[in-house]
Design a protein around this motif. Structure first.
Motif, mmCIF file in Angstrom:
data_model
loop_
_atom_site.group_PDB
_atom_site.id
_atom_site.type_symbol
_atom_site.label_atom_id
_atom_site.label_comp_id
_atom_site.label_asym_id
_atom_site.label_seq_id
_atom_site.Cartn_x
_atom_site.Cartn_y
_atom_site.Cartn_z
ATOM 1 N N THR A 303 0.825 -1.219 0.000
ATOM 2 C CA THR A 303 0.000 0.000 0.000
ATOM 3 C C THR A 303 0.853 1.261 0.000
ATOM 4 O OG1 THR A 303 -0.081 -0.007 2.428
ATOM 5 C CG2 THR A 303 -1.838 -1.182 1.272
ATOM 6 N N ASN A 304 2.114 1.141 -0.409
ATOM 7 C CA ASN A 304 3.004 2.300 -0.294
ATOM 8 C C ASN A 304 2.619 3.431 -1.238
ATOM 9 O OD1 ASN A 304 3.600 0.774 -2.508
ATOM 10 N ND2 ASN A 304 5.817 0.808 -2.238
ATOM 11 N N TYR A 305 1.798 3.158 -2.221
ATOM 12 C CA TYR A 305 1.397 4.204 -3.165
ATOM 13 C C TYR A 305 0.030 4.811 -2.803
ATOM 14 C CZ TYR A 305 -0.862 -0.026 -4.844
ATOM 15 O OH TYR A 305 -1.565 -1.194 -4.905
ATOM 16 N N ILE A 306 -0.555 4.391 -1.685
ATOM 17 C CA ILE A 306 -1.849 4.918 -1.237
ATOM 18 C C ILE A 306 -1.591 5.943 -0.145
ATOM 19 C CG2 ILE A 306 -4.061 4.367 -0.173
ATOM 20 C CD1 ILE A 306 -3.789 3.254 -2.947
ATOM 21 N N GLY A 307 -1.976 7.190 -0.411
ATOM 22 C CA GLY A 307 -1.855 8.227 0.605
ATOM 23 C C GLY A 307 -0.441 8.354 1.126
ATOM 24 N N LYS A 308 -0.305 8.315 2.434
ATOM 25 C CA LYS A 308 1.000 8.384 3.095
ATOM 26 C C LYS A 308 1.449 6.976 3.477
ATOM 27 C CE LYS A 308 -0.444 11.394 6.213
ATOM 28 N NZ LYS A 308 -1.768 11.859 5.744
ATOM 29 N N GLY A 309 1.543 6.105 2.481
ATOM 30 C CA GLY A 309 2.034 4.752 2.718
ATOM 31 C C GLY A 309 0.943 3.735 2.918
ATOM 32 N N CYS A 310 -0.260 4.164 3.300
ATOM 33 C CA CYS A 310 -1.412 3.286 3.441
ATOM 34 C C CYS A 310 -2.629 4.174 3.637
ATOM 35 C CB CYS A 310 -1.251 2.296 4.606
ATOM 36 S SG CYS A 310 -1.187 3.100 6.234
ATOM 37 N N ASP A 311 -3.763 3.547 3.782
ATOM 38 C CA ASP A 311 -5.001 4.314 3.932
ATOM 39 C C ASP A 311 -5.121 4.794 5.375
ATOM 40 O OD1 ASP A 311 -7.173 5.512 2.904
ATOM 41 O OD2 ASP A 311 -8.368 3.707 2.605
ATOM 42 N N ARG A 312 -4.984 6.104 5.544
ATOM 43 C CA ARG A 312 -5.103 6.719 6.863
ATOM 44 C C ARG A 312 -6.196 7.766 6.830
ATOM 45 N NH1 ARG A 312 0.579 5.925 6.369
ATOM 46 N NH2 ARG A 312 1.414 4.724 8.120
ATOM 47 N N GLU A 313 -6.607 8.203 8.011
ATOM 48 C CA GLU A 313 -7.611 9.259 8.078
ATOM 49 C C GLU A 313 -7.058 10.540 7.452
ATOM 50 O OE1 GLU A 313 -10.522 8.837 8.706
ATOM 51 O OE2 GLU A 313 -10.752 7.130 10.054
ATOM 52 N N THR A 314 -7.915 11.240 6.742
ATOM 53 C CA THR A 314 -7.493 12.457 6.037
ATOM 54 C C THR A 314 -7.987 13.718 6.733
ATOM 55 O OG1 THR A 314 -9.453 12.271 4.624
ATOM 56 C CG2 THR A 314 -7.400 11.295 3.814
ATOM 57 N N TYR A 315 -8.231 13.628 8.029
ATOM 58 C CA TYR A 315 -8.576 14.834 8.767
ATOM 59 C C TYR A 315 -7.345 15.726 8.891
ATOM 60 C CZ TYR A 315 -12.846 12.381 10.156
ATOM 61 O OH TYR A 315 -14.034 11.710 10.154
ATOM 62 N N SER A 316 -7.571 16.966 9.321
ATOM 63 C CA SER A 316 -6.454 17.861 9.543
ATOM 64 C C SER A 316 -5.596 17.327 10.693
ATOM 65 C CB SER A 316 -6.959 19.267 9.879
ATOM 66 O OG SER A 316 -7.663 19.258 11.109
#
Length: 949
Positions: A303-316
């Protein structure tokens, strides 16, 4: 023939002549004559052969249907009147085309279907016309046999006996017949009911088919190349009509036994909200009878190409810190661009996850006051970073964070940068009484610095010790260099991100030492570092590998997860237990709205055999998880969009509550099939409510900013604190942010107040409310609110009448909320219609009193001349006088006068009373009162010669 008929007429006339008294004898003579004339029976052929095409009504007979009579050309006796068919429920009839010639036609009465009956046989007879038009004494021919054959039409297409065929073949073999397909045709004739040809519709497949439907392969099949073939086959009858529906032929290729994993699918679909979904529920290992002592399986989720390395919350970042229970005081150095945080506006942003890309040509200056100038000996820097190798042999420093002199000099007070794949933190302490060397540079060199992958970094400063935590692992600096303290000066400092500010040694201050890579969630917090649990929460992935039912793994199975649960290693010595363990490996994503896309899967195996030099090798399993799109929520704000309040409420300490009944609802569209399950029926959309969090709501002031001297927006800090939310207030509006449920945001918004110390000059204030989830990924509708001042109208007694007839400007036809009903009712001023009614009643009473007085005087002194006096009195100039009389008023005076006088008075009164018709019911006056009491109402008479106008 015509001549013959004319010759017979005189004879018939002569024979038929008789007196009226001899009528009975004439009838006997006619019957005797008829028996002598109709001597012969009609004649037809003994047999007929006919052909009829199905769905047609014309029968072609051989020989043609013709009846002859030797009595011709005698009328009736020598004519053919009918053909009759003998048989039950036969779909044929015979009609006479020409009585004289005896020509007839055989035709079908209903459609003929060859598939129901191919041929018909029946008896037919011909009848002459007898002795006259009364159809008496008919004679019939002998019986003839008619044989009719139904000619087929190619109306039916071939159909296959099976909708699909399936076969299994072994790779590398040639087959004469893999399987046989068979089609049938419902037509009745051999030409159209037989199947003459089969054909493969699918192109570019290594298969062929013969006329009998046998499918064979034209080349050797390979299991590795293609495991399954699906081909479409059609059939043709001997009339070259193709099949109505092609049949599917599925050929599965079975490999020659090769060790490896079998019965797994390359694509695994994941529907958000599904929980833990097994990846390979039917997978098993084929060893081809190889002796295996143990096996180790490594399952890796990439998952290194998803978001910041994996699927994480995108809140501030601030919201995430609160969700993880971090301490307060965190300063976000790379926030979302806004009016209050505008230093990140010019930076390159990747998607909605607030990932900032630095291309080596840009940097951002942090405004003064955002970060304390003099950090203590304890503070923490956190960030997500993705960085690759620097170009060149001796690369320059790549600055992540730098605090340097703004002008005159070029001293770096503290900085975080990458140099030659080393992470370096610089901290120059200020000069104090101890003028000694102190630790100033801390160097780390983990391999992950330049691997082009996302990693989470925490630099914890507890001077003189500085520790690096990367992805939860602790790294001590491999090199620490000392330096002298910085002497104090009055030069201002500039904090920057993505580059370092060079204020000295240059003609013009500028950025230098640019960063190449991606950064996210860069924060700094004075004080001690948060607990390790908080740090783990901030870097935790919301997706990963999982094992369903750990207790049922079986004995002898060992397993191990890495910290992010992206790698699972299992080991065992029993093939059956290994199969069951791998079948329980699943994928899970706990985000309500996960990132859509592909997650690659790789399963690698290591096998050990019993003392053999050569052991089987297993190929890797390459698959992927396709995370599907989550249902799109539609966030809707609704409530009272227009309110009126008195001036006193604007001036009060509580102010005016803007959103007392605001409601936040989130729905998603769900398509449902129709109840009758008809394919043609349209599918209906049903909206279902869903619950999720919000991360901010903005209240924007429309029509100009607030004037802080006379108006403001207020909210109690306790309302925010108890719900773990934050807010910023400005003249442009009010922003509430932080992760919270929709109900929490509803409660907070219902306490927003608007105050105005000088509302007299205020007509209306308009506000716009908008809320968001996932840092703007899903936004609500724009809810507009207008707040108006309810002005009071005060008038003096002398001006009461004049002012009442003017409608106040705030009386408008608008929809008001239920909460404002009491205020509106108390402030409503009587309408124009009501005022006109009051004036009309007053004038009526005055006129009636004057009229009654004059009537009495006239009645007493001029009784004899009442009629003349009345006409004179009613003939007066009323051009300048408008008398308003209530048509419902009843008078006790006796009715005197003519009807036309009463009608004239009603016409005069109608124009004045028309304005008050709408409010008659309010004063208990019905419109029909005048008509109902017409005879009982009194006629008014008066002398208007002395009446002042």
């Amino acid at each position: 023939m015509v001549t013959g008929r004319l010759c017979w007429v005189p004879l018939l006339l002569v024979l038929g002549v008789g007196s009226g008294s001899g009528g009975g004898g004439g009838s006997r003579r006619r019957r005797l004559l008829a028996s002598k004339v109709n001597k012969h029976k009609p004649w037809i052929e003994t047999s007929y052969h006919g052909v009829i095409t199905e769905n047609n009504d014309t029968v072609i007979l051989d020989p043609p249907l013709v009846a002859l009579d030797k009595d011709a050309p005698v009328p009736f006796a020598g004519e053919i009147c009918a053909f009759k068919i003998h048989g039950q429920e036969l779909p044929f009839e015979a009609v006479v085309l020409n009585k004289t010639s005896g020509e007839g036609r055989l035709r079908a009465r209903s459609p003929i279907d060859c598939e129901l009956q191919k041929e018909y046989t029946f008896i037919i007879q011909a009848y002459d016309c007898g002795t006259g038009p009364q159809e008496t004494a008919w004679k019939k021919s002998h019986k003839a046999v008619v044989h009719i054959q139904v000619k087929d039409v190619n109306e039916f297409a071939p159909t296959f006996k099976e909708p699909a065929y399936k076969a299994v073949v072994t790779e590398g073999k040639m087959y004469d017949s893999i399987l046989q397909v068979e089609a049938v045709d419902e037509d009745c004739s051999p030409q159209y009911s037989q199947i003459c040809n089969y054909e493969i519709v699918t192109t570019d497949v290594p298969f062929a088919i013969d006329r009998n439907g046998n499918v064979r392969n034209t080349e050797k099949l390979s299991y590795d190349k293609q495991r399954q073939y699906e081909i479409l086959v059609t059939a043709y009858d001997c009339g070259q009509k193709p099949a109505a529906q092609d049949t599917l032929v599925q050929v599965d290729v079975k490999p020659v036994c090769k060790p490896g994993w079998q019965d797994w699918t390359k694509r695994i679909e994941y529907q958000p909200g599904s929980g833990s979904v097994p990846l390979f529920p039917s997978i098993h290992l084929e060893t081809c009878d190889g002796a295996v002592s143990s096996i180790q399986i490594t399952t890796e989720l990439q998952t290194n190409y998803i978001g910041k390395g994996c699927d994480r919350e995108t809140y501030s970042e601030k919201s995430l810190q609160k969700l993880c229970g971090a301490s307060s005081g965190i300063i976000d150095l790379l926030p979302s661009p806004s009016a209050a945080t505008n230093w990140t506006t010019g930076l390159l942003v990747d998607s909605s996850e607030m990932i900032f890309k630095f291309d080596g040509r840009q940097g951002a200056k942090i405004p003064d006051g955002v970060v304390p100038k003099n950090l203590t000996d304890q503070f923490t820097i956190t960030m997500w970073m993705k960085h690759g190798p620097s170009p060149g042999v001796r690369a320059e420093k790549e600055t992540i964070l730098c605090n340097s002199d703004k002008t005159e000099m070029n001293r770096h007070h503290y900085a975080l940068y990458v140099h030659n794949c080393r992470l370096v933190f610089l901290l120059r302490k200020d000069f104090d009484q101890a003028d000694t060397f102190r630790p100033a540079e801390f160097h780390w060199k983990p391999d992950q610095i330049c691997d082009k992958e996302w990693h989470y970094y925490v630099i914890n400063v507890e001077f003189p010790v500085v520790t690096l935590y990367m992805d939860g692992a602790t790294y001590e600096p491999y090199l620490v260099t000392n330096d002298w303290p910085i002497h104090p000066s009055h030069i201002a400092m500039q904090l920057t991100v993505g580059a370092c500010w060079q204020g000295g040694d240059v003609t013009k201050p500028r950025f230098a030492q640019f960063f190449h890579g991606s950064l996210a969630s860069l924060t700094i917090r004075p004080g001690k570092m948060d607990r390790q649990k908080v740090v783990s929460c901030l870097q935790a992935c919301k997706e990963g590998l999982d094992i369903n039912s750990l207790e049922s793994l079986g004995q002898g199975i060992k397993y191990h997860f890495n910290p992010s649960q992206s790698v699972l290693v299992m080991e065992g010595d029993d093939i059956g237990n290994i199969n069951r363990a791998l079948q329980k490996v699943s994928y899970i994503n706990s985000r309500q709205f996960p990132t859509v896309g592909v997650r690659h899967l790789k399963v690698s195996s290591k096998v050990q055999c019993f003392g053999e030099d050569v052991c089987i090798s297993l190929p890797d399993v390459d698959a992927y998880v396709m995370v599907l799109q989550a249902v799109e929520p539609q966030i809707t704000l609704h409530g009272t969009d227009r309110v009126w309040r008195p001036t006193a409420q604007f001036e009060s300490a509580k102010g005016v509550t803007l959103f007392p009944d605001i409601k936040i609802v989130s729905t998603f569209a769900k398509t449902e099939a129709p109840g009758d399950l008809k394919a043609t029926a349209p599918k209906s959309k049903v909206f279902e409510e869903m619950l999720h969090n919000l991360d901010f709501c903005d209240i924007l002031v429309l029509g100009g900013d607030l004037d802080p001297k006379q108006e403001c927006l207020e909210l109690s800090h306790s309302e925010l604190h108890q719900r773990h939310l934050d807010a910023t207030n400005s003249t442009a509006g009010y922003s509430i942010y932080g992760v919270g449920s929709m109900s929490c945001y509803e409660q907070v918004l219902r306490h927003i107040r608007y105050r105005n110390w000088h509302p007299a000059a205020l007509e209306a204030r308009r506000f716009r409310l908008k809320c968001s989830e996932l840092n703007g990924r899903y936004t609500s509708n724009e809810f507009n609110l207008e707040v108006s001042v309810l002005h009071e109208v005060r008038v003096s007694d002398k001006e009461h009448v004049n002012h009442l007839i003017v409608q106040p400007p705030f009386l408008q036809s608008v929809h008001h909320p239920e909460s404002q009903t009491s205020i509106q009712r108390s402030s409503v001023v009587p309408s124009i219609a009501t005022v006109v009614i009051i004036i009309s009643v007053c004038m009526l009473l005055f006129v009636v009193a004057m009229g009654m007085y004059r009537v009495r005087i006239v009645h007493q002194h001029f009784t004899q001349e009442s009629e003349a006096a009345k006409e004179a009195e009613m003939d007066w100039d009323d051009s300048a006088l408008t008398i308003t009389v209530n048509p419902m008023e009843k008078h006790g005076a006796p009715a005197r006068g003519e009807d036309e006088t009463e009608e004239e008075e009603e016409e005069d009164l109608s124009s004045s009373s028309s304005d008050s018709e709408g409010s008659d019911e309010e004063y208990g006056v019905g419109r029909g009162g005048h008509g109902q009491g017409g005879a009982a109402q009194a006629q008014l008479e008066w002398d208007d010669s002395t009446l002042p106008y």
